[in-house]
Scaffold this motif. Structure first.
Motif, PDB file in Angstrom:
ATOM      1  N   ASP A 233       0.896  -1.339   0.089  1.00 18.05           N
ATOM      2  CA  ASP A 233       0.204  -0.035  -0.103  1.00 18.05           C
ATOM      3  C   ASP A 233       1.003   1.091   0.083  1.00 18.05           C
ATOM      4  N   GLU A 234       0.910   1.733  -1.225  1.00 14.35           N
ATOM      5  CA  GLU A 234       1.958   2.909  -1.170  1.00 14.35           C
ATOM      6  C   GLU A 234       1.508   4.247  -0.584  1.00 14.35           C
ATOM      7  N   ALA A 235      -0.039   4.271  -0.414  1.00 20.73           N
ATOM      8  CA  ALA A 235      -0.418   5.318   0.332  1.00 20.73           C
ATOM      9  C   ALA A 235      -0.414   5.288   1.786  1.00 20.73           C
ATOM     10  N   LEU A 236      -0.295   4.067   2.477  1.00 17.70           N
ATOM     11  CA  LEU A 236       0.119   3.843   3.690  1.00 17.70           C
ATOM     12  C   LEU A 236       1.656   4.181   4.057  1.00 17.70           C
ATOM     13  N   ALA A 239       2.209   7.838   3.954  1.00 19.42           N
ATOM     14  CA  ALA A 239       1.607   8.529   5.119  1.00 19.42           C
ATOM     15  C   ALA A 239       2.418   8.269   6.350  1.00 19.42           C
ATOM     16  N   VAL A 240       3.263   6.888   6.565  1.00 20.95           N
ATOM     17  CA  VAL A 240       4.411   6.920   7.549  1.00 20.95           C
ATOM     18  C   VAL A 240       5.484   7.752   7.172  1.00 20.95           C
ATOM     19  N   ALA A 241       6.242   7.985   5.874  1.00 18.35           N
ATOM     20  CA  ALA A 241       7.228   8.613   5.666  1.00 18.35           C
ATOM     21  C   ALA A 241       7.167  10.182   5.993  1.00 18.35           C
ATOM     22  N   ASP A 242       5.536  10.477   5.570  1.00 16.47           N
ATOM     23  CA  ASP A 242       5.398  12.010   5.883  1.00 16.47           C
ATOM     24  C   ASP A 242       5.125  12.122   7.344  1.00 16.47           C
ATOM     25  N   GLY A 243       5.401  11.225   8.046  1.00 10.89           N
ATOM     26  CA  GLY A 243       4.861  11.513   9.733  1.00 10.89           C
ATOM     27  C   GLY A 243       3.469  11.642   9.994  1.00 10.89           C
ATOM     28  N   ALA A 244       2.500  11.150   8.949  1.00  5.50           N
ATOM     29  CA  ALA A 244       1.180  11.170   9.330  1.00  5.50           C
ATOM     30  C   ALA A 244       0.626  10.021  10.051  1.00  5.50           C
ATOM     31  N   GLN A 311     -10.856  -1.145   6.856  1.00  8.30           N
ATOM     32  CA  GLN A 311     -11.599  -0.162   7.568  1.00  8.30           C
ATOM     33  C   GLN A 311     -10.603   0.825   8.487  1.00  8.30           C
ATOM     34  N   ILE A 312      -9.626   0.310   8.895  1.00 11.33           N
ATOM     35  CA  ILE A 312      -8.478   1.031   9.568  1.00 11.33           C
ATOM     36  C   ILE A 312      -7.985   2.024   8.508  1.00 11.33           C
ATOM     37  N   ARG A 313      -7.746   1.643   7.064  1.00 18.27           N
ATOM     38  CA  ARG A 313      -7.331   2.305   6.063  1.00 18.27           C
ATOM     39  C   ARG A 313      -8.104   3.638   5.807  1.00 18.27           C
ATOM     40  N   GLN A 314      -9.414   3.502   5.949  1.00 19.12           N
ATOM     41  CA  GLN A 314     -10.423   4.714   5.753  1.00 19.12           C
ATOM     42  C   GLN A 314     -10.162   5.721   6.681  1.00 19.12           C
ATOM     43  N   LEU A 315      -9.551   5.477   7.685  1.00 19.92           N
ATOM     44  CA  LEU A 315      -9.434   6.303   8.806  1.00 19.92           C
ATOM     45  C   LEU A 315      -8.068   7.044   8.652  1.00 19.92           C
ATOM     46  N   LEU A 316      -7.189   6.606   7.926  1.00 20.53           N
ATOM     47  CA  LEU A 316      -5.970   6.899   7.723  1.00 20.53           C
ATOM     48  C   LEU A 316      -5.615   7.728   6.477  1.00 20.53           C
ATOM     49  N   ILE A 317      -6.209   7.473   5.312  1.00 21.37           N
ATOM     50  CA  ILE A 317      -5.583   7.936   4.010  1.00 21.37           C
ATOM     51  C   ILE A 317      -6.957   8.470   3.253  1.00 21.37           C
TER      52      ILE A 317
END
Length: 317
Positions: A233-236, A239-244, A311-317
């Motif tokens: 998951d590149e979006a995940l 998000a990790v690399a960007d500190g989100a 379901q977790i991803r929907q609240l992250l990205i």
């Protein structure tokens, strides 16, 4: 007219249920059955509705409360009608999930009636107990629901008596599912990084007020597809690399050699640890299926418990 209204209500809530799932699609065909007019009207002995009930909510609550009134728990032939029993249980669970939280006493009354029937006839209700377990406690079931299962356990414990060998296991499960509930602070635990540094959940810094907590076993075959999807998951990863987002993945088996063998395959930017089996041995978290995923905030309060990655991803990205 009333039978048509019952059928329509079932179709409405079952359609809504069919759009939700848990960790992945259920692999057990018993967990999902289509609702038909014939099934609702003929197979399962539905309660008769008083004529005074008019609104959908009133009908739903009456059905939940009295769902098992006409079911004969002593009738082995009725219990052997697997399709009917499974369909009835699916309808009951779905209706119960639609009852508002502030009306929980309605659900409790329905589950109490179910448990009284089961415990009063233990010689013929083993299969029904198994179906309830599969529907409410199997994480791959579309009917998985810890709240309903907890109420079921409470009533089974009360109905079986202290000398029944099942009671100790029911109490253990009840204690386990009461931990790490949504809105509460997750249980703390110690883990070790690949360089031997000791840390803990509470000491883990969280970026972006979101911590994805992953309990995993790299040699678990059922983990592979889910973890591979997260790795890809590149979006995940952005998000990790960007500190989100922070991801903490904890190996829960007490086998350091196996853990280290697979370290190179873990994503960069994730915190990778091993707890040396403490979470499992002390039953700090319910690890009934791997991987087990939680979403926490920066204060380590639970946002999602034992949830599918989608379901977790929907609240992250």
């Amino acid at each position: 007219m009333m039978n048509r209204l019952i059928t329509g209500l079932f179709l409405l809530v079952m359609t809504a249920c069919g759009q939700t799932g848990h960790r992945q699609e259920a692999k057990n065909p018993d967990a999902s059955h289509p609702v038909s007019d014939e099934t609702v009207a003929k197979d399962f002995p539905m309660p008769e509705l008083p004529a005074m009930l008019m609104g959908e909510n009133d009908i739903r609550e009456y059905l939940v409360t009295h769902f098992w009134d006409r079911f004969d728990f002593s009738d082995s032939l009725q219990l052997e009608n697997k399709q009917s029993v499974l369909q009835g249980l699916a309808n009951f669970v779905t209706l119960s999930r639609e009852v508002p939280e502030d009306r929980e006493e309605v659900v409790r009354a329905g589950i109490e009636s179910l448990c009284k029937g089961i415990t009063a006839h233990p010689e013929v209700t083993d299969s029904l107990k198994y179906y309830v377990e599969e529907y409410l406690y199997n994480p791959n079931s579309p009917y998985y629901n810890e709240n309903l299962y907890g109420i079921y356990l409470e009533n089974m414990i009360a109905g079986l008596g202290t000398d029944n060998p099942l009671v100790s296991s029911y109490r253990f499960r009840l204690e386990l599912i009461r931990k790490n509930r949504i809105g509460t602070k997750a249980e703390d635990f110690v883990y070790y990084l690949p360089d031997g540094t000791r840390s803990s959940l509470y000491a883990t810094p969280v970026q972006g007020n979101r911590l994805v907590l992953v309990f995993y076993d790299p040699e678990c075959h059922s983990c592979h597809d889910i973890l591979t999807g997260m790795f890809a998951d590149e979006a995940l990863q952005r998000a990790v690399a960007d500190g989100a987002v922070t991801v903490l993945a904890v190996h829960t088996e007490d086998d350091e050699a196996v853990w280290k063998k697979y370290l190179n395959g873990m994503p960069r930017g994730w915190i990778i640890g091993q707890d040396k089996g403490v979470v499992r041995d002390k039953a700090l978290y319910d690890l009934k299926a791997m991987p087990t995923l939680y979403l926490l905030d920066k204060d380590k309060k639970v946002i999602l418990k034992d949830a599918p990655y989608g379901q977790i991803r929907q609240l992250l990205i």
